[in-house]
Design a protein around this motif. Structure first.
Motif, PDB file in Angstrom:
ATOM      1  N   GLU A 265     -20.262   2.056  34.729  1.00  0.00           N
ATOM      2  CA  GLU A 265     -21.317   1.595  33.829  1.00  0.00           C
ATOM      3  C   GLU A 265     -22.620   2.351  34.076  1.00  0.00           C
ATOM      4  O   GLU A 265     -23.329   2.719  33.128  1.00  0.00           O
ATOM      5  N   LEU A 266     -22.929   2.626  35.340  1.00  0.00           N
ATOM      6  CA  LEU A 266     -24.137   3.382  35.682  1.00  0.00           C
ATOM      7  C   LEU A 266     -24.147   4.771  35.041  1.00  0.00           C
ATOM      8  O   LEU A 266     -25.195   5.285  34.641  1.00  0.00           O
ATOM      9  N   LEU A 267     -22.973   5.391  34.963  1.00  0.00           N
ATOM     10  CA  LEU A 267     -22.879   6.786  34.528  1.00  0.00           C
ATOM     11  C   LEU A 267     -22.437   6.923  33.071  1.00  0.00           C
ATOM     12  O   LEU A 267     -22.237   8.041  32.587  1.00  0.00           O
ATOM     13  N   ALA A 268     -22.321   5.793  32.383  1.00  0.00           N
ATOM     14  CA  ALA A 268     -21.733   5.813  31.039  1.00  0.00           C
ATOM     15  C   ALA A 268     -22.516   6.662  30.049  1.00  0.00           C
ATOM     16  O   ALA A 268     -21.939   7.259  29.138  1.00  0.00           O
ATOM     17  N   ASN A 269     -23.843   6.738  30.179  1.00  0.00           N
ATOM     18  CA  ASN A 269     -24.649   7.493  29.205  1.00  0.00           C
ATOM     19  C   ASN A 269     -24.964   8.906  29.673  1.00  0.00           C
ATOM     20  O   ASN A 269     -25.935   9.513  29.221  1.00  0.00           O
ATOM     21  N   LEU A 270     -24.155   9.425  30.577  1.00  0.00           N
ATOM     22  CA  LEU A 270     -24.237  10.835  30.977  1.00  0.00           C
ATOM     23  C   LEU A 270     -22.988  11.520  30.432  1.00  0.00           C
ATOM     24  O   LEU A 270     -21.948  11.591  31.103  1.00  0.00           O
ATOM     25  N   PRO A 271     -23.030  12.026  29.211  1.00  0.00           N
ATOM     26  CA  PRO A 271     -21.805  12.515  28.553  1.00  0.00           C
ATOM     27  C   PRO A 271     -21.137  13.685  29.248  1.00  0.00           C
ATOM     28  O   PRO A 271     -19.930  13.895  29.084  1.00  0.00           O
ATOM     29  N   SER A 272     -21.886  14.447  30.020  1.00  0.00           N
ATOM     30  CA  SER A 272     -21.274  15.599  30.687  1.00  0.00           C
ATOM     31  C   SER A 272     -20.562  15.214  31.969  1.00  0.00           C
ATOM     32  O   SER A 272     -19.865  16.040  32.573  1.00  0.00           O
ATOM     33  N   VAL A 273     -20.720  13.957  32.406  1.00  0.00           N
ATOM     34  CA  VAL A 273     -20.227  13.539  33.720  1.00  0.00           C
ATOM     35  C   VAL A 273     -18.937  12.736  33.582  1.00  0.00           C
ATOM     36  O   VAL A 273     -18.841  11.805  32.770  1.00  0.00           O
ATOM     37  N   SER A 274     -17.943  13.105  34.366  1.00  0.00           N
ATOM     38  CA  SER A 274     -16.704  12.334  34.479  1.00  0.00           C
ATOM     39  C   SER A 274     -16.487  11.985  35.950  1.00  0.00           C
ATOM     40  O   SER A 274     -16.997  12.659  36.844  1.00  0.00           O
ATOM     41  N   VAL A 275     -15.745  10.913  36.187  1.00  0.00           N
ATOM     42  CA  VAL A 275     -15.548  10.479  37.567  1.00  0.00           C
ATOM     43  C   VAL A 275     -14.126   9.959  37.750  1.00  0.00           C
ATOM     44  O   VAL A 275     -13.567   9.298  36.873  1.00  0.00           O
ATOM     45  N   ASN A 276     -13.560  10.308  38.907  1.00  0.00           N
ATOM     46  CA  ASN A 276     -12.242   9.827  39.310  1.00  0.00           C
ATOM     47  C   ASN A 276     -12.390   9.126  40.657  1.00  0.00           C
ATOM     48  O   ASN A 276     -13.107   9.615  41.538  1.00  0.00           O
ATOM     49  N   PHE A 277     -11.734   7.976  40.814  1.00  0.00           N
ATOM     50  CA  PHE A 277     -11.879   7.190  42.035  1.00  0.00           C
ATOM     51  C   PHE A 277     -10.578   7.199  42.833  1.00  0.00           C
ATOM     52  O   PHE A 277      -9.488   7.013  42.282  1.00  0.00           O
ATOM     53  N   VAL A 278     -10.711   7.381  44.152  1.00  0.00           N
ATOM     54  CA  VAL A 278      -9.571   7.350  45.071  1.00  0.00           C
ATOM     55  C   VAL A 278     -10.000   6.596  46.331  1.00  0.00           C
ATOM     56  O   VAL A 278     -11.162   6.229  46.487  1.00  0.00           O
TER      57      VAL A 278
ATOM     58  N   ASP B 282     -27.990  19.619  37.358  1.00  0.00           N
ATOM     59  CA  ASP B 282     -28.998  18.585  37.110  1.00  0.00           C
ATOM     60  C   ASP B 282     -28.337  17.249  36.799  1.00  0.00           C
ATOM     61  O   ASP B 282     -28.731  16.193  37.306  1.00  0.00           O
ATOM     62  N   ASP B 283     -27.321  17.286  35.913  1.00  0.00           N
ATOM     63  CA  ASP B 283     -26.658  16.044  35.518  1.00  0.00           C
ATOM     64  C   ASP B 283     -25.899  15.420  36.689  1.00  0.00           C
ATOM     65  O   ASP B 283     -25.883  14.192  36.849  1.00  0.00           O
ATOM     66  N   LEU B 284     -25.305  16.271  37.516  1.00  0.00           N
ATOM     67  CA  LEU B 284     -24.624  15.747  38.697  1.00  0.00           C
ATOM     68  C   LEU B 284     -25.625  15.101  39.645  1.00  0.00           C
ATOM     69  O   LEU B 284     -25.372  14.028  40.218  1.00  0.00           O
ATOM     70  N   THR B 285     -26.786  15.737  39.801  1.00  0.00           N
ATOM     71  CA  THR B 285     -27.822  15.177  40.660  1.00  0.00           C
ATOM     72  C   THR B 285     -28.310  13.841  40.128  1.00  0.00           C
ATOM     73  O   THR B 285     -28.536  12.893  40.897  1.00  0.00           O
ATOM     74  N   GLU B 286     -28.461  13.733  38.808  1.00  0.00           N
ATOM     75  CA  GLU B 286     -28.859  12.461  38.202  1.00  0.00           C
ATOM     76  C   GLU B 286     -27.813  11.380  38.487  1.00  0.00           C
ATOM     77  O   GLU B 286     -28.157  10.225  38.792  1.00  0.00           O
ATOM     78  N   ALA B 287     -26.544  11.753  38.423  1.00  0.00           N
ATOM     79  CA  ALA B 287     -25.487  10.795  38.737  1.00  0.00           C
ATOM     80  C   ALA B 287     -25.610  10.305  40.181  1.00  0.00           C
ATOM     81  O   ALA B 287     -25.476   9.106  40.467  1.00  0.00           O
ATOM     82  N   TRP B 288     -25.882  11.247  41.101  1.00  0.00           N
ATOM     83  CA  TRP B 288     -26.042  10.863  42.504  1.00  0.00           C
ATOM     84  C   TRP B 288     -27.248   9.951  42.689  1.00  0.00           C
ATOM     85  O   TRP B 288     -27.167   8.946  43.406  1.00  0.00           O
TER      86      TRP B 288
END
Length: 367
Positions: free
Chosen positions: A261-274, A194-200
Motif C-alpha cells: 500500500e505504501l508503494l502503490a502510487n510509485l508506478p515504476s516500482v515493483s516488489v517481491n517478498f520472500v 530516485d524512485d527506488l530511494t523514495e520507496a526506501w
C-alpha cells in the motif's frame, strides 16, 4: 587435546572438549553438512544413543524411553568465512561455528550423554543437529518438525550459560525494483534510482513509526541489504533488497500488505517478498524454564530471560510444536558471523553441567 599451556582437562571434560573442537574443525557450510553429520552421529552412537543421519541430512540421536519427549534442536551448518581453528592458552576456542551454533549443539549432546539412568526411564531425549539453519530453507528443522511431536523443546543458540531465550523476531525480505525509460538528467523527472530511494524512504519512515514508546523487540527494524543501479541506454533499472525484522504483533503477511500500500502510487516500482518468518515469544513459567532456572542457580548463576532481534529455528517449529520452548547455549551471540567468533571452554563446561542438571530435574518432575 592439550591447550597451548600444556594443561590437559579431566577425562570427562576432555571428551566433550574433543567433541566440540572436532565439530568446529569440520567445515560445514549450509548444504555441505555431510561430514560433520557423520562425525556427530558416530559420537552419539558410541555413547549409547540410537543415532542416524536422517533423510534431511540431520544428525539425530535418541536416549531414553517415553512417553514424555524432549527435543533438543541445534544446527550444524555455519555461514561462510574461514577462521583458523585454535585453542589458546586461556582455554578459548576460535573457529567458525564455535558460537553459532556448534557450541550449543555439542552442549546438548554432552548433557544428554551424561544423564543418569533414572532420568531416562520415562523421558525420551532427542538431539538433532539440523541442516541449513543459516539458509532460508531451514531444511533440517522443517523435516524434523513433521517427524517429532515433543512435549518440550530446547533450541541450540548462544544465550550465555545463564541466559534463557524465550523469543525471536520475525523476518520479511522485500526485493524492490524500479524500472523506467531512460531520460536526460537535465530534464524534468526522476530516475529509477530516485524512485527506488523514495520507496526506501517510505519503508524506513513506516518502520520508524512503529518504534514509538516500545522497545526494539516490539518495533519494526528495516535495513538495506543490497542496492544496485544499471541501464542499457534505453531503460534504467535500480534494484535493492530491504530486510525487515518484525515484532510479534505484526505478521509477515500484514507487513507485506502495508508495504504494498505504501508503494502503490510509485508506478515504476515493483516488489517481491520472500523469507516470511513469524515472530515468536514463549511463556517464561513452565516445567522446562523452572528446571533451567533452578539448575542455573544451583551452579552459582543468575537466570536471565532474553528475547532476540534475529531469527532461529524456533520461528520455524513454533507453529507445529506449541509446547514449552526456550533457546539455550554457551557463548556471546554478538560474535555470531563475525571474524572474532570464539567460545570459552570454561563457559561451555558450565553450560553442559547446567543442562545435565536441568534435564535430570525436568525428567523427575514429569515422571
Amino acid at each position: 587435546m592439550t591447550t597451548e599451556a600444556g594443561i590437559r582437562p579431566p577425562p570427562l571434560l576432555q571428551d566433550t572438549h574433543e567433541l566440540l573442537i572436532q565439530a568446529v574443525s569440520i567445515r560445514s557450510l549450509s548444504g555441505q553438512e555431510g561430514e560433520v553429520a557423520e562425525y556427530l552421529r558416530g559420537w552419539m552412537e558410541a555413547r549409547g544413543f540410537a543415532a542416524q543421519v536422517d533423510a534431511a541430512g540431520n544428525a539425530v540421536g535418541l536416549r531414553g524411553n517415553g512417553p514424555y519427549t524432549v527435543a533438543l534442536l541445534g544446527h550444524m551448518d555455519t555461514v561462510p568465512g574461514e577462521i583458523a581453528v585454535r585453542l589458546d592458552e586461556d582455554g578459548v576456542l576460535h573457529g567458525r561455528g564455535s558460537v553459532d551454533a556448534k557450541g550449543a549443539l555439542c552442549t546438548f549432546m554432552a548433557a544428554v550423554a551424561a544423564l543418569p539412568p533414572e532420568a531416562l526411564q520415562n523421558v525420551q531425549f532427542v538431539v538433532v543437529g539440523a541442516t541449513e539453519e543459516e539458509a532460508p530453507s531451514s531444511r533440517g528443522a522443517r523435516h524434523i518438525m513433521e517427524v517429532l511431536q515433543p512435549d518440550a523443546v530446547l533450541i541450540g543458540e548462544p544465550s550465555g550459560w545463564e541466559g534463557l531465550t524465550l523469543g525471536y523476531k520475525g523476518r520479511l525480505v522485500a526485493q524492490v525494483r524500479a524500472e523506467k525509460d531512460n531520460f536526460h538528467t537535465a530534464g524534468d523527472g526522476s530516475s529509477a534510482a530516485d524512485d527506488l530511494t523514495e520507496a526506501w524512504f517510505r519503508v524506513r519512515t513506516w518502520a520508524a513509526g512503529s518504534a514509538e514508546d516500545v522497545g526494539i523487540f516490539d518495533s519494526v527494524q528495516a535495513t538495506i541489504q543490497g542496492i544496485n543501479a544499471t541501464g542499457d541506454g534505453l531503460t534504467q533499472r535500480a534494484d535493492a533488497t530491504f530486510g525487515l525484522r518484525l515484532p510479534p504483533r505484526l505478521s509477515p503477511q500484514e507487513a507485506e500488505a502495508q508495504i504494498r500500500e505504501l508503494l502503490a502510487n510509485l508506478p515504476s516500482v515493483s516488489v517481491n517478498f520472500v523469507g516470511h518468518e513469524t515472530a515468536v515469544r514463549h511463556p517464561k513459567d513452565n516445567a522446562l524454564t523452572r528446571a533451567m532456572r533452578v539448575a542455573i542457580r544451583a551452579h552459582g548463576g543468575t537466570p536471565v530471560f532474553k528475547v532476540k532481534t534475529g531469527t532461529s529455528d524456533m520461528n520455524v517449529v513454533a507453529p507445529r510444536w506449541p509446547v514449552p520452548t526456550l533457546a539455550y547455549g554457551p557463548g556471546d551471540s554478538a560474535l555470531d558471523h563475525t571474524p572474532e567468533e570464539r567460545l570459552d571452554l570454561a563457559e561451555y563446561d558450565r553450560a553442559v553441567q547446567v543442562l545435565t542438571d536441568a534435564l535430570t530435574r525436568l525428567a523427575a518432575s514429569v515422571s
